[in-house]
Design an enzyme around this catalytic site. Sequence first.
Site, short mmCIF file in Angstrom:
data_model
loop_
_atom_site.label_atom_id
_atom_site.label_comp_id
_atom_site.label_asym_id
_atom_site.label_seq_id
_atom_site.Cartn_x
_atom_site.Cartn_y
_atom_site.Cartn_z
N LYS A 92 0.84 -1.20 0.00
CA LYS A 92 0.00 0.00 0.00
C LYS A 92 0.88 1.25 0.00
O LYS A 92 0.65 2.17 -0.77
CB LYS A 92 -0.93 0.01 1.23
CG LYS A 92 -1.83 -1.22 1.32
CD LYS A 92 -2.83 -1.12 2.46
CE LYS A 92 -2.23 -1.12 3.85
NZ LYS A 92 -1.52 -2.38 4.21
N ARG A 108 -9.26 0.41 9.53
CA ARG A 108 -8.79 -0.96 9.78
C ARG A 108 -9.81 -1.78 10.53
O ARG A 108 -9.58 -2.95 10.80
CB ARG A 108 -7.50 -0.90 10.60
CG ARG A 108 -6.22 -1.07 9.77
CD ARG A 108 -5.08 -0.95 10.75
NE ARG A 108 -3.86 -1.57 10.38
CZ ARG A 108 -2.82 -0.94 9.82
NH1 ARG A 108 -2.94 0.30 9.43
NH2 ARG A 108 -1.69 -1.58 9.62
N ARG A 151 11.87 -5.83 5.09
CA ARG A 151 11.56 -4.44 4.77
C ARG A 151 12.42 -3.49 5.61
O ARG A 151 12.62 -3.71 6.79
CB ARG A 151 10.08 -4.25 5.10
CG ARG A 151 9.51 -2.93 4.74
CD ARG A 151 8.03 -3.06 4.64
NE ARG A 151 7.36 -2.96 5.93
CZ ARG A 151 6.05 -2.70 6.05
NH1 ARG A 151 5.31 -2.56 4.99
NH2 ARG A 151 5.51 -2.62 7.24
N ARG A 192 11.67 -1.51 10.94
CA ARG A 192 10.63 -1.20 11.92
C ARG A 192 10.58 -2.29 12.98
O ARG A 192 10.69 -3.46 12.67
CB ARG A 192 9.27 -1.11 11.22
CG ARG A 192 9.06 0.19 10.51
CD ARG A 192 7.84 0.18 9.65
NE ARG A 192 6.65 -0.40 10.27
CZ ARG A 192 5.45 -0.40 9.69
NH1 ARG A 192 5.29 0.11 8.49
NH2 ARG A 192 4.42 -0.94 10.29
N ARG A 228 0.39 -9.20 13.34
CA ARG A 228 -0.29 -8.16 12.55
C ARG A 228 -1.14 -8.79 11.46
O ARG A 228 -2.23 -8.30 11.15
CB ARG A 228 0.74 -7.20 11.97
CG ARG A 228 1.36 -6.32 13.06
CD ARG A 228 2.65 -5.69 12.61
NE ARG A 228 2.45 -4.76 11.53
CZ ARG A 228 3.37 -4.49 10.61
NH1 ARG A 228 4.54 -5.10 10.64
NH2 ARG A 228 3.12 -3.61 9.67
P1 AMP Z 1 1.18 0.43 9.31
O1 AMP Z 1 2.31 1.37 9.14
O2 AMP Z 1 -0.04 0.83 8.52
O3 AMP Z 1 1.57 -1.01 9.07
O4 AMP Z 1 0.74 0.51 10.85
C1 AMP Z 1 1.64 0.15 11.88
C2 AMP Z 1 0.88 0.01 13.19
O5 AMP Z 1 0.26 1.26 13.54
C3 AMP Z 1 -0.26 -1.00 13.18
O6 AMP Z 1 0.17 -2.32 13.41
C4 AMP Z 1 -1.13 -0.46 14.32
O7 AMP Z 1 -0.57 -0.77 15.58
C5 AMP Z 1 -1.01 1.05 14.15
N1 AMP Z 1 -2.05 1.56 13.21
C6 AMP Z 1 -1.88 2.10 11.99
N2 AMP Z 1 -3.04 2.43 11.42
C7 AMP Z 1 -4.00 2.08 12.32
C8 AMP Z 1 -5.43 2.13 12.33
N3 AMP Z 1 -6.12 2.61 11.29
N4 AMP Z 1 -6.06 1.67 13.42
C9 AMP Z 1 -5.41 1.19 14.48
N5 AMP Z 1 -4.07 1.08 14.54
C10 AMP Z 1 -3.36 1.52 13.47
#
Ligand code: AMP
Length: 217
Positions: A17, A92, A131, A164, A175
């Site tokens: 994404k 989400r 990554r 990360r 996740r």
């Molecule tokens: P991402 O960078 O999108 O993979 O997000 C990393 C982490 O941030 C996720 O595993 C969640 O802990 C938190 N996070 C990101 N977006 C959301 C969301 N829309 N709702 C809840 N937690 C989020």
Amino acid sequence: MIRKKNLVFLGPPGAGKGTLSAPLMEDEKLAHISTGDILRAEIAAGTELGRSAKSFMDAGKLVPDEVVAGMVGKKLASAECASGFILDGFPRTVAQAGLLEEAMAKIGMKLDGVILFDAPEELLLKRLTARIMCRKCNTGYNKIFCPPKKEGVCDKCGGELYQRSDDSLETAKNRLAVYREQTAPLIEFYRAKGLLFTIDSSLPKQEGYDALRAVLQ
Ligand code: AMP
């Protein structure tokens, strides 16, 4: 030119994404709202919000709906989103999708499309654990699929590349489980609204980008 410009990118972690957001926002001048990036910036800045989000993120769990919805609502109402946006990683949960609808209705906006990034879990784990990203400009790389020219250094800005903390194998697996349980129900939610478009995100970057542009016509 694309016709759909108010977009949600939906899909499991590692589906690409963020990777495909980068060229699309540049080519089409769309705003990019990544809730993950915003939360990581809050953590780096040592804010209260960042401190409370960190424990959820390190465990691979979701940050509470109201917290992320509040962040997104503010962004959507800002001028940078007026000519189109990519919501990357939000909503989400079905509850977040409801909060998004409310926030958009308030400012007279509507979604043009929800793009589902589809890829097998085996590939996602391979991608996630290899990554790396730039500490300064957030550009993403992958040690196997898309390495930087010089190890550990960002091609674009010379910043330091890091992994990360939530891309470890164990957290990545959590996740993916959270995605299956809490986020995947959004697929039917948006399909029922006639907004869902699917792309095969196991394709290499350029082919994936072409497929994305094709569904946005
Ligand atoms: P991402 O960078 O999108 O993979 O997000 C990393 C982490 O941030 C996720 O595993 C969640 O802990 C938190 N996070 C990101 N977006 C959301 C969301 N829309 N709702 C809840 N937690 C989020």
